[in-house]
Design an enzyme around this catalytic site. Sequence first.
Site, PDB file in Angstrom:
ATOM      1  N   LYS A 198     -60.319   7.932 -12.183  1.00  0.00           N
ATOM      2  CA  LYS A 198     -59.531   9.020 -12.759  1.00  0.00           C
ATOM      3  C   LYS A 198     -60.013   9.327 -14.178  1.00  0.00           C
ATOM      4  O   LYS A 198     -60.585   8.461 -14.849  1.00  0.00           O
ATOM      5  CB  LYS A 198     -58.049   8.639 -12.821  1.00  0.00           C
ATOM      6  N   ASP A 200     -47.313   4.401 -10.311  1.00  0.00           N
ATOM      7  CA  ASP A 200     -47.740   4.687  -8.942  1.00  0.00           C
ATOM      8  C   ASP A 200     -47.106   3.739  -7.931  1.00  0.00           C
ATOM      9  O   ASP A 200     -47.396   3.824  -6.742  1.00  0.00           O
ATOM     10  CB  ASP A 200     -49.270   4.629  -8.843  1.00  0.00           C
ATOM     11  N   ASP A 229     -59.498   7.484  -4.649  1.00  0.00           N
ATOM     12  CA  ASP A 229     -58.252   7.782  -5.360  1.00  0.00           C
ATOM     13  C   ASP A 229     -57.169   8.280  -4.410  1.00  0.00           C
ATOM     14  O   ASP A 229     -56.044   8.525  -4.826  1.00  0.00           O
ATOM     15  CB  ASP A 229     -58.511   8.810  -6.470  1.00  0.00           C
ATOM     16  N   GLU A 289     -55.671   6.500  -2.243  1.00  0.00           N
ATOM     17  CA  GLU A 289     -55.443   5.135  -1.762  1.00  0.00           C
ATOM     18  C   GLU A 289     -54.045   4.902  -1.248  1.00  0.00           C
ATOM     19  O   GLU A 289     -53.802   4.017  -0.431  1.00  0.00           O
ATOM     20  CB  GLU A 289     -55.780   4.131  -2.877  1.00  0.00           C
ATOM     21  N   ARG A 292     -52.109   6.571   0.724  1.00  0.00           N
ATOM     22  CA  ARG A 292     -51.980   6.782   2.176  1.00  0.00           C
ATOM     23  C   ARG A 292     -52.654   5.651   2.962  1.00  0.00           C
ATOM     24  O   ARG A 292     -52.274   5.362   4.096  1.00  0.00           O
ATOM     25  CB  ARG A 292     -52.551   8.141   2.552  1.00  0.00           C
TER      26      ARG A 292
END
Length: 496
Positions: free
Chosen positions: A279, A290, A349, A351, A353
């Site tokens: 990122k 997150d 990124d 990740e 799911r």
Amino acid sequence: MTLQFSLGTAAPETVDTACILVGVYEQGMLTSAAARVDSAAEGVIKRQVESGDITGKAGSTTLLFAPHGVTAKRVLVIGLGSQKTFDEARYQKVSIEAARALGKLPVADAVSYLTEVDVPGRDSAWRVRIAALTTDHAAYRYTATFKPRDKSKQVTLTNVSFAGNADAQTGLDQACALAAGIEFTRELANLPPNICNPAYIAEQAQTFADGQGDKVDCRVLDHVEMERLGFGSLLAVARGSVNKPKLVVLEYKNGNEGDKPYAFVGKGVTFDTGGISLKPGPGMEEMKFDMGGAAAVLGAFIAAVKMELKVNLVCVVPAVENMPDGDAYRPSDVITSLSGLTIEVLNTDAEGRLILCDALTYTAQTFHPHTIIDAATLTGACVVALGKHATGLMSKHDDLAAELIAAGEKTLDRAWRLPLWDDYQVQLDSGFADIANIGGKSAGAITAGCFLSRFTEGQRWAHLDIAGTAWDEGRKGLATGRPVALLTQWLMDRIA
């Protein structure tokens, strides 16, 4: 819970407290409690209305100090706006502003008479619940990683009473349970990632379960057991971190024996660098949030247990850290999920799911639930679409979507449904695996939901994308505790 709540029926002009809260509409229309205070204090409120110091504008606040004829040391007058258009959203707004103003005062106790205000379509229990929750939310202070301060000379709000009779007790009891769940969620999400890692989440879940006796069971799967079971997708995400992944499983069996459980699954990425698909630096510090989905489903689980809801409930949290490393998974890797489906990694990124798909498969195979709801800070695309106000809701089950939307309306923890049509599935086609982990630039929130739908076939399932609602923006932005209220209300509605 930091604050203690109670109900009271004492007259506002005679109650002995540090502060009372009363409301005034626009055009100088006083509520019943405000009128009683005004009469006892020889017109002190009406004089300020006439002078323009009290406007009645929604959310405005005016403090009257020690008015003659009133026992309370302070009177906080809250503007309610127009009486003709007063509704549940306005009630929440003025309750929030009242709580904020109250929190700035050097008072240890207060009595609110805003709960006497009529809200069309809502009863006293609802009014008390909303008032208590907004007060608790405003009173929350994050202190875990600050230098300890001398609090001996500080006056902190500790007790709030709300005007209400026995009919409102249910609402107060619900508020206390919800507040405990929301506070747990906010505190867990606010902690820095060097403290709140996968092992820490597992410890917190185990500690809660241990405190509930035989009502709650907790099981934690480590990376060795997950590898044996075939959690290939989740473990791929975790490979780059020295903090080993955990799968946290909580069970609450308080429904009828043999009834299928409801299941909550929450994304628990305790820090997300983006992995090899790193990122940008600005804003990366917010990626401690997150794991907001994990914190939220744990908070909803806690609220349900404290309410002693007559349900069977499962809470599953895949907890990992997504880091770049010599062993980190890469774009173009093909990984095999617990379901057997292979996944081409186009972006590391995406990740969330990848850990959720294995957790959803495990939940379905292990517990055969009545309904699965996952909550995840999944996509920036959802923030672009809905901003910070509404949670994104996706489901192929119209009845389930309607239930969740209704629960959001009741709690003012709203969700908005996005399509999950098969038309979008083609964007996940891969030339090297059964499915790709991203669907391109367009409809990013929806294609993420489509990805998860591949792993919930045959299940009654809904996905909540809380990327926009789980925390407030900015360097000082805190976790909000959403969607604990929505999820808990949905459970309450199932047994109503």
